[in-house]
Design a protein around this motif. Structure first.
Motif, PDB file in Angstrom:
ATOM      1  N   ILE A 526     -55.510 -14.072  28.396  1.00 53.23           N
ATOM      2  CA  ILE A 526     -56.819 -14.124  27.768  1.00 53.23           C
ATOM      3  C   ILE A 526     -57.236 -12.695  27.455  1.00 53.23           C
ATOM      4  O   ILE A 526     -57.207 -11.820  28.332  1.00 53.23           O
ATOM      5  N   ILE A 527     -57.589 -12.452  26.202  1.00 53.05           N
ATOM      6  CA  ILE A 527     -58.056 -11.136  25.768  1.00 53.05           C
ATOM      7  C   ILE A 527     -59.552 -11.247  25.508  1.00 53.05           C
ATOM      8  O   ILE A 527     -59.984 -12.053  24.671  1.00 53.05           O
ATOM      9  N   PHE A 528     -60.332 -10.465  26.209  1.00 49.76           N
ATOM     10  CA  PHE A 528     -61.789 -10.454  26.085  1.00 49.76           C
ATOM     11  C   PHE A 528     -62.187  -9.203  25.321  1.00 49.76           C
ATOM     12  O   PHE A 528     -61.876  -8.085  25.731  1.00 49.76           O
ATOM     13  N   HIS A 578     -56.824 -16.366  23.241  1.00 47.89           N
ATOM     14  CA  HIS A 578     -55.791 -16.875  24.140  1.00 47.89           C
ATOM     15  C   HIS A 578     -54.446 -16.733  23.458  1.00 47.89           C
ATOM     16  O   HIS A 578     -54.248 -17.177  22.328  1.00 47.89           O
ATOM     17  N   VAL A 579     -53.532 -16.078  24.136  1.00 42.20           N
ATOM     18  CA  VAL A 579     -52.183 -15.850  23.611  1.00 42.20           C
ATOM     19  C   VAL A 579     -51.198 -16.539  24.537  1.00 42.20           C
ATOM     20  O   VAL A 579     -51.198 -16.295  25.750  1.00 42.20           O
ATOM     21  N   ARG A 580     -50.362 -17.395  23.961  1.00 45.95           N
ATOM     22  CA  ARG A 580     -49.384 -18.137  24.761  1.00 45.95           C
ATOM     23  C   ARG A 580     -48.008 -17.494  24.691  1.00 45.95           C
ATOM     24  O   ARG A 580     -47.650 -16.894  23.679  1.00 45.95           O
ATOM     25  N   ASN A 581     -47.276 -17.658  25.803  1.00 49.15           N
ATOM     26  CA  ASN A 581     -45.867 -17.237  25.852  1.00 49.15           C
ATOM     27  C   ASN A 581     -45.704 -15.799  25.364  1.00 49.15           C
ATOM     28  O   ASN A 581     -45.058 -15.512  24.363  1.00 49.15           O
ATOM     29  N   ALA A 613     -64.262  -1.359  20.007  1.00 52.73           N
ATOM     30  CA  ALA A 613     -64.120  -2.516  20.884  1.00 52.73           C
ATOM     31  C   ALA A 613     -63.637  -2.090  22.257  1.00 52.73           C
ATOM     32  O   ALA A 613     -62.761  -1.226  22.395  1.00 52.73           O
ATOM     33  N   SER A 614     -64.249  -2.702  23.263  1.00 58.30           N
ATOM     34  CA  SER A 614     -63.746  -2.601  24.640  1.00 58.30           C
ATOM     35  C   SER A 614     -63.034  -3.909  24.949  1.00 58.30           C
ATOM     36  O   SER A 614     -63.623  -4.990  24.797  1.00 58.30           O
ATOM     37  N   ILE A 615     -61.787  -3.830  25.378  1.00 56.83           N
ATOM     38  CA  ILE A 615     -60.948  -5.017  25.528  1.00 56.83           C
ATOM     39  C   ILE A 615     -60.489  -5.136  26.979  1.00 56.83           C
ATOM     40  O   ILE A 615     -60.067  -4.150  27.596  1.00 56.83           O
ATOM     41  N   GLY A 616     -60.620  -6.347  27.494  1.00 56.49           N
ATOM     42  CA  GLY A 616     -60.087  -6.658  28.814  1.00 56.49           C
ATOM     43  C   GLY A 616     -59.040  -7.764  28.698  1.00 56.49           C
ATOM     44  O   GLY A 616     -59.225  -8.715  27.934  1.00 56.49           O
ATOM     45  N   ILE A 617     -57.945  -7.622  29.438  1.00 54.89           N
ATOM     46  CA  ILE A 617     -56.842  -8.589  29.346  1.00 54.89           C
ATOM     47  C   ILE A 617     -56.553  -9.132  30.742  1.00 54.89           C
ATOM     48  O   ILE A 617     -56.409  -8.370  31.707  1.00 54.89           O
ATOM     49  N   ALA A 618     -56.492 -10.432  30.850  1.00 57.49           N
ATOM     50  CA  ALA A 618     -56.122 -11.083  32.105  1.00 57.49           C
ATOM     51  C   ALA A 618     -54.913 -11.966  31.850  1.00 57.49           C
ATOM     52  O   ALA A 618     -54.909 -12.754  30.907  1.00 57.49           O
ATOM     53  N   GLU A 619     -53.891 -11.829  32.699  1.00 55.63           N
ATOM     54  CA  GLU A 619     -52.645 -12.569  32.524  1.00 55.63           C
ATOM     55  C   GLU A 619     -52.515 -13.661  33.582  1.00 55.63           C
ATOM     56  O   GLU A 619     -53.017 -13.518  34.701  1.00 55.63           O
ATOM     57  N   SER A 620     -51.818 -14.717  33.216  1.00 53.06           N
ATOM     58  CA  SER A 620     -51.496 -15.792  34.150  1.00 53.06           C
ATOM     59  C   SER A 620     -49.992 -16.019  34.069  1.00 53.06           C
ATOM     60  O   SER A 620     -49.497 -16.768  33.236  1.00 53.06           O
ATOM     61  N   GLU A 621     -49.285 -15.347  34.916  1.00 54.59           N
ATOM     62  CA  GLU A 621     -47.823 -15.394  34.824  1.00 54.59           C
ATOM     63  C   GLU A 621     -47.260 -16.719  35.294  1.00 54.59           C
ATOM     64  O   GLU A 621     -46.252 -17.194  34.789  1.00 54.59           O
ATOM     65  N   LEU A 633     -61.918 -13.157  34.599  1.00 60.51           N
ATOM     66  CA  LEU A 633     -61.133 -11.983  34.967  1.00 60.51           C
ATOM     67  C   LEU A 633     -60.983 -11.042  33.786  1.00 60.51           C
ATOM     68  O   LEU A 633     -61.055  -9.810  33.939  1.00 60.51           O
ATOM     69  N   ALA A 634     -60.778 -11.592  32.595  1.00 62.60           N
ATOM     70  CA  ALA A 634     -60.686 -10.746  31.407  1.00 62.60           C
ATOM     71  C   ALA A 634     -62.021 -10.061  31.138  1.00 62.60           C
ATOM     72  O   ALA A 634     -62.052  -8.903  30.679  1.00 62.60           O
ATOM     73  N   ASP A 635     -63.118 -10.741  31.431  1.00 61.47           N
ATOM     74  CA  ASP A 635     -64.450 -10.149  31.280  1.00 61.47           C
ATOM     75  C   ASP A 635     -64.615  -8.973  32.231  1.00 61.47           C
ATOM     76  O   ASP A 635     -65.165  -7.927  31.865  1.00 61.47           O
ATOM     77  N   VAL A 636     -64.133  -9.119  33.447  1.00 63.07           N
ATOM     78  CA  VAL A 636     -64.199  -8.020  34.417  1.00 63.07           C
ATOM     79  C   VAL A 636     -63.391  -6.824  33.914  1.00 63.07           C
ATOM     80  O   VAL A 636     -63.840  -5.673  33.969  1.00 63.07           O
ATOM     81  N   ALA A 637     -62.206  -7.113  33.378  1.00 66.51           N
ATOM     82  CA  ALA A 637     -61.375  -6.026  32.855  1.00 66.51           C
ATOM     83  C   ALA A 637     -62.048  -5.369  31.659  1.00 66.51           C
ATOM     84  O   ALA A 637     -61.960  -4.136  31.483  1.00 66.51           O
ATOM     85  N   MET A 638     -62.731  -6.145  30.839  1.00 64.39           N
ATOM     86  CA  MET A 638     -63.453  -5.564  29.698  1.00 64.39           C
ATOM     87  C   MET A 638     -64.554  -4.642  30.177  1.00 64.39           C
ATOM     88  O   MET A 638     -64.791  -3.573  29.585  1.00 64.39           O
ATOM     89  N   SER A 639     -65.258  -5.028  31.253  1.00 62.96           N
ATOM     90  CA  SER A 639     -66.311  -4.160  31.793  1.00 62.96           C
ATOM     91  C   SER A 639     -65.744  -2.826  32.226  1.00 62.96           C
ATOM     92  O   SER A 639     -66.378  -1.772  32.050  1.00 62.96           O
TER      93      SER A 639
END
Length: 917
Positions: A526-528, A578-581, A613-621, A633-639
């Motif tokens: 997820i990219i915020f 949302h980016v898959r694979n 832009a400020s970008i936060g990325i959260a991954e779900s491996e 989580l992506a929102d937290v990373a963006m902050s």
């Protein structure tokens, strides 16, 4: 009323009316080809059929903008009107189906003119409106005449017309044609009104609605036609039966009389010569008396000399009944068997006569006997019981007709027949064993039964029209509800500014496709994205241009994503992807591309504007993280990206989660305290430099959690971020007012209350404060509102008017923490503030930093010149007291004098120390 009809329903009704006209016209033409004059009256006269064909084709041509066809239809209608006028001039009726003629011709003329004049011109629009209104009035007149036929006859009698004169009978209209014409007039008027509602460019026709309406229209019209045609066919059959009855009756009567004549012939032929014919005179006289049909007898010898006359025979001879050339030729024709002839001159008399002649052969000489018969006694046949009263005539010549129904048997001419009767049939019937069949004509004499049936059948047409209209409206409403439901669904799913998915729809979609559970080898992310600097742009150029920038940002982000990615607008200036694979390397490339494309210039109102832009990325491996949690989580990373200065990106790491968890817990705990009204207020004394006495206090909020005080520097920023600061500020203000209300000491001091910039931005704080002052009966002059200079700078456009409203309440205003924000000295002169509070940052190192001491002295000097009081915060030593005293400071506060304390301790403090300097 028609303005409430939707465009699609108007189109469906308009096309249905046009198709109905074509259907009616086609049925009428088919009837004319198949049956012609076989029926006693047509169900759909050919002129009505041609008119409806032209109207239907014209309406369709108008809708589909086929101008050539439209002009052709208009010319056809004009030609039709011309033909009718010629018919009216030539025959007096023109075969019209409506009463009065003027109404029908006027409506057709107006409709033809509408086809010539474009509806989109002002003059054309008025013409269409007036024509439609005239058609509605025509409908009223037509229906009145249709449902009250006697009224039609009265109107026709009183109205001068080329059809009728004083010595002529008036013809009655075809009731069945009047029923369909009335409906067509109504539908034509409705079509004209609807055409004014149709869009000029859009030609969308709802096929399903139109198909259903047309299907029912076809069924309804066909049922009406079949019922009406069957009724007319029944009347026609009854008329044919009537003609058969008359022909049979004539044959029977003539046969009986002629058999008697032949018996007399035989007796005369066999009579002994000395007694011929005088010996039979008495018997013949009695014969004339016994047979009502025979009024006289003449017997001629072979030299055409009269041998005997019985009854009126002599009078007929003397009156010249046999003197015409045709009769003389007939008598001299040498007939050898029974022969008949009608005395033409008697047809104009009350008792028309016919002659039956028989030869009398005696000694090879041909004598003849003539029997004069009263035609009335032969042809008068009593009216039988029929559904429709009829008048039947026998053509005795091409121009003379003999009534067959009793009463006055005076022959009438063909012109009188045409003027007197409108509907009927003609049939050939063999009578009197003649080689030439007789031509019978039977006409409708009374239309009452026909009108009754036509009125009943017209109800079927009205029901069909009403049902079709209901079907169209119901189907259209259903269609519009589906469209509205889809639109609402789209509104719920898609953002109206960017066209991207909304947050909830985004979550639903990624859950539906199992977005976060697609295997463990490659991660999903997820990219915020949060825009930097968008709020100043939106405030400067306005929301309209700001929305355009958001739409452009959304388009740039979407263009940068792989096809399988999903994007949504998360909030005001926030987007989520949302980016898959994917993997970390691909995410790096994508994040840098997004940053690069977003910071490219935007053309706003002729100017280039920039945002980043400020970008936060959260991954779900492993695909084991809930989508909503992954967004958080992506929102937290963006902050973290924004805290790093923006225009960059950060991946979420566990440390961020811990900070986020602590912040989240603190928010929840603070809300629990706020709900219980559990915040406390401490007071820190403010000391007057000149008198050394306590002249005021500053109220400070305190939060005690599990026996320990939470540092304000920790929870106040969280409250500012979450919006809880408004509730915090209001609780503190109520607490302070209650303390002032019950504490005489505070009523003698100036009590300062900190006001957050959020309170100034989000609601009418001045109104709220005024209500509190009134409710608690607090003197506003005791209250000092402390506002940060950064908060007032954010509200610079409205700060002056807002502060004026607060000053108008009677409160003192102070700029808190001066020097730590924008430090804009210009507003010291423009803003209506009383007090300047210098931040504690200027008190440190003041004794060793000469430049800082000079700066503070300048600030204090400027404030003095502007007649503003200066208060210094953070005083902790005697040296700081002496130094700020020497610089001209008015008031001080800090740990040197007293720490913040509860109200009870403040009372003890005041009682213990009257002077602290």
């Amino acid at each position: 009323m028609l303005n409430r009809i939707s465009r699609s329903a108007a189109v469906a009704m308009y096309l249905s009316i046009a198709c109905l006209f074509l259907l009616v016209g086609s049925i009428g033409v088919a009837e004319f080809w198949l049956w012609g004059d076989a029926l006693i009256m047509p169900v759909l006269p050919i002129f009505t059929s041609v008119t409806t064909l032209f109207l239907g084709a014209g309406l369709l041509a108008l809708f589909y903008e086929k101008n050539r066809l439209l002009i052709l239809c208009a010319v056809g209608l004009v030609g039709f009107i011309t033909y009718m006028l010629i018919q009216i001039w030539a025959t007096g009726s023109g075969g019209l189906v409506s009463v009065p003629l003027l109404l029908t011709l006027t409506l057709i003329t107006l409709t033809a003119s509408c086809f010539f004049v474009p509806v989109n011109t002002p003059w054309g629009r008025k013409l269409w409106q007036y024509t439609a209104a005239a058609a509605m009035l025509g409908l009223l007149a037509m229906q009145t005449l249709f449902w009250f036929p006697d009224l039609a006859a009265t109107i026709s009698t009183l109205t001068p017309s080329p059809i009728a004169s004083a010595d002529r009978e008036l013809k009655t209209s075809n009731p069945n044609a009047m029923s369909i014409v009335g409906v067509c007039i109504f539908l034509g008027a409705l079509a004209l009104f609807l055409r004014l509602r149709l869009p000029e460019k859009s030609r969308y026709a709802p096929k399903k609605i139109l198909t259903g309406a047309l299907l029912f229209l076809v069924v309804g019209v066909l049922v009406w036609y079949v019922i009406t045609a069957q009724t007319i066919r029944l009347y026609t059959q009854e008329t044919e039966v009537r003609i058969d009855e008359i022909a049979t009756s004539i044959d029977d009567r003539m046969s009986m009389n002629e058999h008697a004549f032949m018996r007399i012939q035989k007796r005369l032929e066999s009579m002994y010569e000395p007694f011929f014919p005088k010996g039979y005179e008495q018997d013949l006289t009695q014969f004339v008396i016994d047979f009502d049909a025979v009024s006289g007898i003449l017997i001629f010898n072979d030299q055409q000399e009269v041998l005997m006359h019985i009854g009126e025979g002599k009078n007929y001879l003397e009156n010249g009944y046999l003197s015409s050339d045709s009769l003389r030729a007939w008598l001299n024709s040498g007939f050898t068997s029974l022969s008949r002839a009608i005395i033409a001159r008697s047809l104009a008399e009350a008792k028309p006569k016919m002659i039956v002649a028989l030869p009398i052969m005696r000694d090879d000489k041909r004598h003849s006997i003539l029997f004069f018969l009263d035609i009335r006694e032969i042809v008068q046949v009593p009216q039988s019981v029929h559904s429709v009263p009829l008048h039947t005539f026998l053509a005795v010549s091409p121009t003379l007709f003999l009534p067959m129904d009793g009463g006055d048997l005076t022959a009438v001419s063909d012109v009188e027949i045409a003027q007197r009767y409108q509907h009927g049939i003609s049939r050939e019937k063999s009578i009197l064993n003649s080689a030439d069949p007789g031509m019978f004509y039977s006409y409708v004499a009374d239309y009452s039964a026909l009108f009754n049936n036509a009125q009943l059948n017209q109800m079927l047409l009205w029901f069909t029209i009403a049902f079709c209209a209901t079907l169209i409206f119901a189907s259209d409403n259903s269609r519009r509800l589906r469209i509205e439901k889809q639109r609402i669904s789209d509104i719920a799913r898609f953002d109206d500014i960017t066209g991207l998915l909304r947050r909830d729809a985004f979550h639903d979609d990624i859950i539906a496709v199992g977005a976060c559970k697609e295997g463990a080898k490659r991660s999903n992310a997820i990219i915020f994205i949060d825009l930097d600097g968008f709020k100043p742009l939106n405030d400067s150029f306005g929301h309209e241009h700001g929305d355009k920038v958001l739409a452009e940002v959304g388009a740039r982000i979407k263009k940068s994503l792989p096809p399988s990615a999903q994007i949504a607008r998360f909030g005001a200036d926030e987007f989520i992807v949302h980016v898959r694979n994917t993997n970390r390397e691909q995410l790096d490339v994508l994040a840098m591309m997004l940053i690069k494309r977003i910071r490219m210039p935007y053309l706003v109102n002729g100017f280039e504007a920039f945002v980043s832009a400020s970008i936060g990325i959260a991954e779900s491996e492993r695909g084991d993280i809930d989508p909503k949690q992954l967004v958080q989580l992506a929102d937290v990373a963006m902050s973290e990206s924004k805290n790093a200065g923006g225009n960059t990106y950060r991946y979420f790491v566990d440390d961020m989660a811990e900070n986020y968890r602590r912040t989240f817990m603190m928010r929840n705990q603070l809300q629990a305290v706020l709900d219980k009204n559990g915040l406390e207020v401490y007071y820190q004394p403010v000391i007057d430099v000149a008198s050394g006495e306590m002249v005021g206090v500053e109220s400070l909020v305190r939060w005690q959690q599990d026996g320990e005080f939470m540092p304000p520097a920790l929870f106040i920023p969280i409250a500012e971020q979450s919006g809880q600061i408004i509730q915090v500020g209001e609780q503190v203000l109520h607490h302070v007012f209650r303390d002032i209300q019950k504490t005489p000491l505070l009523q003698q001091l100036q009590v300062s209350v900190n006001v957050s910039s959020q309170q100034l931005k989000r609601y009418d704080f001045a109104h709220f404060l005024g209500s509190c002052l009134r409710n608690y009966s607090v003197d506003p002059q005791l209250l000092c509102l402390e506002l940060t200079e950064s908060g007032m700078f954010e509200q610079q456009k409205s700060a002056e008017s807002l502060l004026e409203r607060l000053r108008a309440l009677g409160c003192q205003l102070a700029i808190d923490d001066f020097g730590t924000g924008f430090s804009n000295l210009s507003y010291l002169n423009t803003l209506p503030v009383n007090i300047i509070k210098i931040d504690r940052a200027f008190t440190r190192d003041l004794d060793i930093n000469e430049r800082q001491r000079t700066l503070v002295g300048s600030i204090i000097s400027i404030c003095k010149q502007l007649d503003q009081m200066v208060v210094v915060e953070g005083i902790e030593t005697k040296e700081q007291v002496d130094m700020f005293t020497s610089l001209g400071c008015d008031r001080m506060q800090g740990y040197y004098f007293a720490r913040p304390m509860p109200l009870a301790d403040l009372l003890n403090y005041a009682n213990r120390d009257s002077k602290v300097l």
